[in-house]
Write a protein that holds these residues in place. Sequence first.
Motif, PDB file in Angstrom:
ATOM      1  N   ARG A  81       0.884  -1.074   0.005  1.00 48.24           N
ATOM      2  CA  ARG A  81      -0.112  -0.116   0.162  1.00 48.24           C
ATOM      3  C   ARG A  81       0.910   1.245   0.111  1.00 48.24           C
ATOM      4  O   ARG A  81       0.618   2.300  -0.686  1.00 48.24           O
ATOM      5  N   CYS A 139      -8.718   6.365   1.420  1.00 48.31           N
ATOM      6  CA  CYS A 139      -9.286   5.543   0.410  1.00 48.31           C
ATOM      7  C   CYS A 139     -10.616   6.115  -0.484  1.00 48.31           C
ATOM      8  O   CYS A 139     -10.892   6.021  -1.425  1.00 48.31           O
ATOM      9  N   TYR A 181      -6.818   1.511  -7.902  1.00 49.88           N
ATOM     10  CA  TYR A 181      -6.093   1.080  -6.871  1.00 49.88           C
ATOM     11  C   TYR A 181      -7.218   1.793  -5.752  1.00 49.88           C
ATOM     12  O   TYR A 181      -7.232   0.994  -4.661  1.00 49.88           O
ATOM     13  N   HIS A 184      -9.878  -0.890  -5.001  1.00 49.52           N
ATOM     14  CA  HIS A 184      -9.456  -2.174  -4.281  1.00 49.52           C
ATOM     15  C   HIS A 184      -9.206  -1.762  -3.030  1.00 49.52           C
ATOM     16  O   HIS A 184      -9.607  -2.472  -2.143  1.00 49.52           O
ATOM     17  N   CYS A 185      -8.821  -0.519  -2.690  1.00 50.22           N
ATOM     18  CA  CYS A 185      -8.698  -0.124  -1.141  1.00 50.22           C
ATOM     19  C   CYS A 185     -10.034  -0.063  -0.395  1.00 50.22           C
ATOM     20  O   CYS A 185     -10.237  -0.851   0.602  1.00 50.22           O
ATOM     21  N   ILE A 187     -12.939  -1.673  -1.231  1.00 53.90           N
ATOM     22  CA  ILE A 187     -13.417  -3.211  -1.299  1.00 53.90           C
ATOM     23  C   ILE A 187     -12.810  -3.840  -0.063  1.00 53.90           C
ATOM     24  O   ILE A 187     -13.405  -4.649   0.728  1.00 53.90           O
ATOM     25  N   HIS A 188     -11.364  -3.621   0.119  1.00 56.36           N
ATOM     26  CA  HIS A 188     -10.857  -4.386   1.222  1.00 56.36           C
ATOM     27  C   HIS A 188     -11.421  -3.781   2.444  1.00 56.36           C
ATOM     28  O   HIS A 188     -11.717  -4.723   3.497  1.00 56.36           O
ATOM     29  N   MET A 189     -11.751  -2.707   2.909  1.00 58.07           N
ATOM     30  CA  MET A 189     -12.463  -1.978   3.965  1.00 58.07           C
ATOM     31  C   MET A 189     -13.793  -2.767   3.915  1.00 58.07           C
ATOM     32  O   MET A 189     -13.993  -2.757   4.982  1.00 58.07           O
ATOM     33  N   THR A 191     -15.057  -5.437   3.036  1.00 57.63           N
ATOM     34  CA  THR A 191     -15.120  -6.826   3.203  1.00 57.63           C
ATOM     35  C   THR A 191     -14.118  -7.176   4.386  1.00 57.63           C
ATOM     36  O   THR A 191     -13.880  -8.529   4.766  1.00 57.63           O
ATOM     37  N   GLY A 192     -13.695  -6.112   5.288  1.00 59.30           N
ATOM     38  CA  GLY A 192     -12.963  -6.426   6.278  1.00 59.30           C
ATOM     39  C   GLY A 192     -13.472  -6.490   7.603  1.00 59.30           C
ATOM     40  O   GLY A 192     -14.813  -7.081   7.830  1.00 59.30           O
ATOM     41  N   GLN A 196     -13.311  -1.772  10.265  1.00 60.37           N
ATOM     42  CA  GLN A 196     -12.907  -1.243   8.993  1.00 60.37           C
ATOM     43  C   GLN A 196     -14.116  -0.579   8.377  1.00 60.37           C
ATOM     44  O   GLN A 196     -14.022   0.488   7.481  1.00 60.37           O
ATOM     45  N   ARG A 197     -15.367  -1.337   8.173  1.00 60.88           N
ATOM     46  CA  ARG A 197     -16.459  -0.947   7.654  1.00 60.88           C
ATOM     47  C   ARG A 197     -16.942   0.225   8.003  1.00 60.88           C
ATOM     48  O   ARG A 197     -17.292   1.205   7.481  1.00 60.88           O
TER      49      ARG A 197
END
Length: 328
Positions: A81, A139, A181, A184-185, A187-189, A191-192, A196-197
């Motif tokens: 990152r 993000c 990019y 992707h960041c 989506i990571h948050m 699905t975390g 994070q959500r």
Amino acid sequence: MYGGGNTFESAKFEGLENEDPQKLAEFEARIERGEKIEPNDWMPQMYKKQLIRMIEQHAHSEIIGALPEGTWITRAPGFKRKLALMAKVQDEVGHAQLLYSAAETLGKSREQMIDDLIEGKSKYSNIFNYPAFTWADSCFISWLVDAGAIVNQLANARGSYGPYCRALDRICAEESFHLKYGHHCVIHMATGTPKQRQMMQEAIDRWWGPMMHFFGPPDKVSVHTEVLMKWKVKMASNDECRNQFLDMYVPKIWELGFTIPDPNLKKNPETKKWEYTEPDWDEFKRVINGDGPCNAERLAVRRVAEERGKWVRQALLTPKTKYVTPLA
């Protein structure tokens, strides 16, 4: 009117009454045919003035826009990152250089543009005057602010001034990677972990108002839109760009399970336009005019950078012969 008739329909715009009617007619006919205007071509002074204003502000926005994300390079979660964000920030500064070069073709020096920025005389995008409190804020910027920028830039890349269009072609190609990019960041948050959500939702709540401001004031009050669109400097109005952004990204935000802090946000099935709570345009004016949360901080950083780089610029501009000892 284009292509004949009374060209001085344009004269309602301040300053055009002093232009040569024949040259103005030829200029507008070229634009109507889809030709590009190049630096050595004749152009109305208002066209040049509006282009300088628009390109210069775009350049300032790129270089100032690197600051809120740049603060997260050392704190980004994980080495990959950090590398990706560093490359993105470097790209944004490079975009500013392309745009300053395009603006210089119209007769205003880069030095004067930078001076006007750090002295508070020139504007830049409102959205970069807000703090990035968390990684989720970074993000949001990488995905949705860059998405909004691409909406504007793809439209303007089809405009009438050659150097600006060519700069935008290069910029949009790189911004497409930034968009991936950022997505992707997010989506990571999404699905975390629950934390994070929550962070991502709070970032959306914080940034939604400035994001709605991002495209500029409504068409009915925008003072530049009509002339900019007439000469194809700007290819879509503020409201059109805002609606296109909502069309493309509201469904994606909802798909990820996040909410948008506007209970009135919905798409009218008849007009195909989005309806929303009108943003606080008084806040927009305050921020644009220098009274936002981070205006002073952003310009202070640029002043320091300008001062620290002064010796480099002086060294580059000093004739080499001054330091060369003649051979005996």
